[in-house]
Motif scaffolding. Structure first.
Motif, PDB file in Angstrom:
ATOM      1  N   LYS A  20      14.787  12.618  -4.207  1.00  0.00           N
ATOM      2  CA  LYS A  20      14.398  13.736  -5.075  1.00  0.00           C
ATOM      3  C   LYS A  20      15.360  14.914  -5.080  1.00  0.00           C
ATOM      4  CE  LYS A  20      10.806  11.361  -6.114  1.00  0.00           C
ATOM      5  NZ  LYS A  20       9.413  11.711  -5.925  1.00  0.00           N
ATOM      6  N   THR A  21      16.603  14.734  -4.609  1.00  0.00           N
ATOM      7  CA  THR A  21      17.602  15.792  -4.726  1.00  0.00           C
ATOM      8  C   THR A  21      18.902  15.182  -5.249  1.00  0.00           C
ATOM      9  OG1 THR A  21      18.626  15.598  -2.521  1.00  0.00           O
ATOM     10  CG2 THR A  21      16.581  16.895  -2.690  1.00  0.00           C
ATOM     11  N   PRO A  22      19.754  15.988  -5.911  1.00  0.00           N
ATOM     12  CA  PRO A  22      21.024  15.452  -6.429  1.00  0.00           C
ATOM     13  C   PRO A  22      21.909  14.866  -5.333  1.00  0.00           C
ATOM     14  CG  PRO A  22      20.545  17.592  -7.412  1.00  0.00           C
ATOM     15  CD  PRO A  22      19.545  17.399  -6.322  1.00  0.00           C
ATOM     16  N   ASP A  23      21.984  15.544  -4.184  1.00  0.00           N
ATOM     17  CA  ASP A  23      22.837  15.056  -3.093  1.00  0.00           C
ATOM     18  C   ASP A  23      22.323  13.725  -2.562  1.00  0.00           C
ATOM     19  OD1 ASP A  23      24.485  17.237  -3.327  1.00  0.00           O
ATOM     20  OD2 ASP A  23      23.557  18.353  -1.674  1.00  0.00           O
ATOM     21  N   ASP A  24      21.016  13.615  -2.389  1.00  0.00           N
ATOM     22  CA  ASP A  24      20.447  12.357  -1.893  1.00  0.00           C
ATOM     23  C   ASP A  24      20.677  11.230  -2.898  1.00  0.00           C
ATOM     24  OD1 ASP A  24      19.635  13.636   0.361  1.00  0.00           O
ATOM     25  OD2 ASP A  24      17.493  13.649  -0.124  1.00  0.00           O
ATOM     26  N   HIS A  25      20.518  11.561  -4.168  1.00  0.00           N
ATOM     27  CA  HIS A  25      20.750  10.548  -5.208  1.00  0.00           C
ATOM     28  C   HIS A  25      22.191  10.059  -5.149  1.00  0.00           C
ATOM     29  CE1 HIS A  25      21.225   8.735  -9.182  1.00  0.00           C
ATOM     30  NE2 HIS A  25      19.904   8.719  -9.306  1.00  0.00           N
ATOM     31  N   ALA A  26      23.135  10.972  -4.993  1.00  0.00           N
ATOM     32  CA  ALA A  26      24.547  10.599  -4.928  1.00  0.00           C
ATOM     33  C   ALA A  26      24.837   9.756  -3.693  1.00  0.00           C
ATOM     34  CB  ALA A  26      25.423  11.847  -4.934  1.00  0.00           C
ATOM     35  N   ASP A  27      24.227  10.137  -2.556  1.00  0.00           N
ATOM     36  CA  ASP A  27      24.463   9.392  -1.310  1.00  0.00           C
ATOM     37  C   ASP A  27      23.915   7.972  -1.396  1.00  0.00           C
ATOM     38  OD1 ASP A  27      25.712  11.566  -0.215  1.00  0.00           O
ATOM     39  OD2 ASP A  27      23.961  12.256   0.930  1.00  0.00           O
ATOM     40  N   VAL A  28      22.728   7.818  -1.955  1.00  0.00           N
ATOM     41  CA  VAL A  28      22.137   6.481  -2.081  1.00  0.00           C
ATOM     42  C   VAL A  28      22.924   5.647  -3.085  1.00  0.00           C
ATOM     43  CG1 VAL A  28      20.081   5.187  -2.747  1.00  0.00           C
ATOM     44  CG2 VAL A  28      19.844   7.276  -1.403  1.00  0.00           C
ATOM     45  N   ALA A  29      23.337   6.264  -4.186  1.00  0.00           N
ATOM     46  CA  ALA A  29      24.122   5.540  -5.185  1.00  0.00           C
ATOM     47  C   ALA A  29      25.454   5.079  -4.594  1.00  0.00           C
ATOM     48  CB  ALA A  29      24.351   6.431  -6.400  1.00  0.00           C
ATOM     49  N   ASP A  30      26.068   5.922  -3.776  1.00  0.00           N
ATOM     50  CA  ASP A  30      27.327   5.560  -3.126  1.00  0.00           C
ATOM     51  C   ASP A  30      27.124   4.404  -2.151  1.00  0.00           C
ATOM     52  OD1 ASP A  30      30.198   6.141  -2.316  1.00  0.00           O
ATOM     53  OD2 ASP A  30      29.164   6.472  -0.404  1.00  0.00           O
ATOM     54  N   ALA A  31      26.065   4.482  -1.347  1.00  0.00           N
ATOM     55  CA  ALA A  31      25.774   3.401  -0.405  1.00  0.00           C
ATOM     56  C   ALA A  31      25.470   2.103  -1.144  1.00  0.00           C
ATOM     57  CB  ALA A  31      24.603   3.795   0.491  1.00  0.00           C
ATOM     58  N   LEU A  32      24.801   2.240  -2.284  1.00  0.00           N
ATOM     59  CA  LEU A  32      24.485   1.058  -3.084  1.00  0.00           C
ATOM     60  C   LEU A  32      25.762   0.427  -3.628  1.00  0.00           C
ATOM     61  CD1 LEU A  32      21.907  -0.385  -4.116  1.00  0.00           C
ATOM     62  CD2 LEU A  32      22.053   1.038  -6.159  1.00  0.00           C
TER      63      LEU A  32
ATOM     64  N   LYS B  14      16.030  14.619   2.188  1.00  0.00           N
ATOM     65  CA  LYS B  14      14.605  14.284   2.137  1.00  0.00           C
ATOM     66  C   LYS B  14      14.452  12.771   2.069  1.00  0.00           C
ATOM     67  CE  LYS B  14      13.384  18.586  -0.256  1.00  0.00           C
ATOM     68  NZ  LYS B  14      12.766  19.189   0.936  1.00  0.00           N
ATOM     69  N   PRO B  15      14.411  12.116   3.218  1.00  0.00           N
ATOM     70  CA  PRO B  15      14.232  10.663   3.211  1.00  0.00           C
ATOM     71  C   PRO B  15      12.918  10.285   2.529  1.00  0.00           C
ATOM     72  CG  PRO B  15      14.896  11.454   5.388  1.00  0.00           C
ATOM     73  CD  PRO B  15      14.570  12.663   4.571  1.00  0.00           C
ATOM     74  N   PRO B  16      12.882   9.165   1.839  1.00  0.00           N
ATOM     75  CA  PRO B  16      11.674   8.781   1.107  1.00  0.00           C
ATOM     76  C   PRO B  16      10.515   8.434   2.042  1.00  0.00           C
ATOM     77  CG  PRO B  16      13.283   7.007   1.060  1.00  0.00           C
ATOM     78  CD  PRO B  16      13.971   8.196   1.660  1.00  0.00           C
TER      79      PRO B  16
END
Length: 294
Positions: free
Chosen positions: A276-288, A240-242
């Motif tokens: 707003k999902t755990p997977d998206d949060h993990a992906d963004v945190a990893d990219a960060l 779910k892209p922001p």
């Protein structure tokens, strides 16, 4: 049906009047909205969640100073939820009152307009006012195929058929805006009855322009960096892209926390406002963490 009234003078007029209420419309959406009002045709807006489809309809109602009638679609939406239903309690009371007076009631008496309970579609048809209402049929893709079929007469003819009363036509066709997130494919017959416009994710410049309006406390440097950051996040393979709403919430959160500039240690705790999902949060945190976003 009464003659059409002039609602907008041109697409440029749409841009200017929506701008006055802080909805920034580009040429594409402005032209689509102008044609929908000028041609008295329904407008189907599609796009990813959060790109401004619903707010476009709400903003048009505000710009025209007319009523907004909203029908929120969902699985299992039925005719009596969207069109009308008979007020059985009032009918029953009328029958008992008639019996107490030793009078009889015919079907015509019982199924009269005063016993009809309006739902959004019928309310839009029967609307009285100097300007037509804006009818927002929101997230039509969430409704069933059968409900789409119920809309064909309404969208094509500006009318609703009630077996007991006949066909009721709008004196002035409502401005109809349908939105879809493309969670399923819509029927071709519905598409043929509508004008169409796809709303894409806004670019960094437009995101920045919206943020200036909605988060005026944010410094220009933070707005510029946040606009680019949101665009990069959308390029990731997220569930779910922001959308714009999430971008506004995120920058508002940064300002609330007193964050003057984007740094990984400041961004990470606020990601819950952006994704707003755990997977998206993990992906963004990893990219960060990899330095791919800042």
């Amino acid at each position: 049906m009464t003659a059409p009234v002039s609602l907008f003078e041109s697409p440029r007029d749409v841009v200017e009047r929506l701008d006055a209420i802080d909805y920034l419309a580009d040429e594409g959406i402005a032209t689509a909205l102008y044609l929908a009002t000028a041609l008295q045709m329904p407008l189907l807006l599609e796009g990813e969640p959060g790109v401004g489809k619903t707010s476009a309809a709400i903003s048009v109602a505000a710009a025209l100073d007319t009523d907004l009638i909203r029908l929120q679609c969902y699985e299992g939406l039925a005719a009596h939820d969207a069109l009308y239903e008979w007020n059985y309690q009032r009918q029953l009371l009328a029958i008992r009152l008639s019996e107490s007076r030793a009078e009889s009631m015919s079907d015509a008496d019982l199924y009269a307009p005063e016993y009809l309970s309006e739902r959004p579609l019928l309310a839009a048809i029967r609307h009285q006012g100097q300007r037509p209402p804006v009818l927002l049929i929101d997230e039509i893709d969430r409704a069933d195929d059968e409900f789409e079929a119920l809309l064909f007469e309404f969208l094509g003819e500006g009318a609703v058929s009630i077996p007991e009363l006949g066909t009721i036509r709008a004196q002035r066709r409502p401005i109809v805006v349908l939105t879809s997130n493309r969670s399923r494919e819509l029927h071709d017959a519905l598409r043929r009855r509508c004008l169409y416009h796809w709303i894409a994710y806004p670019g960094a410049a437009q995101v920045a322009a919206v943020l200036r309006r909605t988060v005026p406390a944010a410094p220009e440097s933070l707005i510029a960096d946040a606009s680019v950051f949101v665009g990069r996040v959308r390029e990731l393979d997220l569930d779910k892209p922001p959308g714009m709403a999430e971008a506004i919430d995120w920058v508002s959160a940064l300002i609330t926390l007193g964050v003057p500039e984007l740094m990984p240690d400041a961004v990470l705790p606020t990601l819950g406002t952006l994704v707003k999902t755990p997977d998206d949060h993990a992906d963004v945190a990893d990219a960060l963490a990899r330095g791919a976003l800042l």
